[in-house]
Design an enzyme around this catalytic site. Sequence first.
Site, short mmCIF file in Angstrom:
data_model
loop_
_atom_site.label_atom_id
_atom_site.label_comp_id
_atom_site.label_asym_id
_atom_site.label_seq_id
_atom_site.Cartn_x
_atom_site.Cartn_y
_atom_site.Cartn_z
CD GLU A 280 -1.73 -2.43 1.31
OE1 GLU A 280 -0.62 -2.67 1.86
OE2 GLU A 280 -2.52 -3.32 0.96
CG HIS B 250 -10.25 -7.74 5.33
ND1 HIS B 250 -9.66 -8.52 6.30
CD2 HIS B 250 -9.35 -7.65 4.32
CE1 HIS B 250 -8.46 -8.89 5.89
NE2 HIS B 250 -8.24 -8.38 4.69
#
Length: 324
Positions: A60, A129
């Site tokens: 990321e 998540h």
Amino acid sequence: MPKFAYRDALKQALTDAMREDPDIFVIGEEVGRYGGAYGVTKGMIDEFGADRLVDTPISEPAIIGTAVGAAMAGMRPVAELMYVDFIGMAMDQLCNQAAKIRYMFGGQIGVPMVLRTQGGTGRSAGAQHSQSLEAYVMHTPGLRLAMPGTVYDAYHLLRQALVQPDPVVFIEHKSLYAISEDVDLSVRPPEWGKAVVRREGKDLVIVTYSRQVLHVMEAADELSKSGIEVTVIDLRTLSPLDFDTVRTEVEKVGKVMVVSEGAMTAGVAAELAARISEECFDFLEDPVVRVAGEDVPISVSVELEKNSVPGATLIQDTARRLLA
């Protein structure tokens, strides 16, 4: 009118924008050959090629850092972060760099990038998540934040985000990708940063955004059957925040509820409730009520997940208590 799914509206927005502007490219994990974790970029590599649908390693910081650098150099990247839960991995690149570059360079350089990601509950994806972390973004000066709750807004807010001079975080709710609507995408959208009054009523104002728009509208329909009429405000963007529309509707009615899927403590609902209380105090008949997510990690259990965030039933029950 054609029928579009939420994910297809996003794909159409990207496709239309990339055809018009050769500087736009998409970068992220599995955005090219696989077509994106939620299928938004599926098949786009066939038209635009691997140079504009760039598959990356699982990093990321690298994805966001590359996008920041490309935007500073004159490109217009669309970085895809597979889950908003991973935003912490790229906080330096996003919040210390992208959000601050224009200020640090005295306005000489901007970062015209879009960070597309998804958040929220509804797929039993577990605690790492399923979060709603929009408050992180809203708290950071220099970042713009869009959260479409309808198919129409998915298309138009993304098109608008892709012409902004500063970084936009674009959060799509994971439970909205498959919803479909009959929608004419050619109809002129509200201006960037403008909220929409989705329903008008005389008894209560409910301010919300993203998937909770659907729950609030469902609750409003049910409340109407018993004579309770609700004004529903869909904020559409949280930065910029259209407080003028909120103030106007609150001054008419005097009773307000704020609904957010994010955690209750120090969340978006808290900020909205505080600002309404400060700026609309003379018009309020009761304290502003918050309906928000529980202050707990999101469970993988379907029932525990469902009951840790607001739904139409909770919104109805809270409204009835407020108006009793």
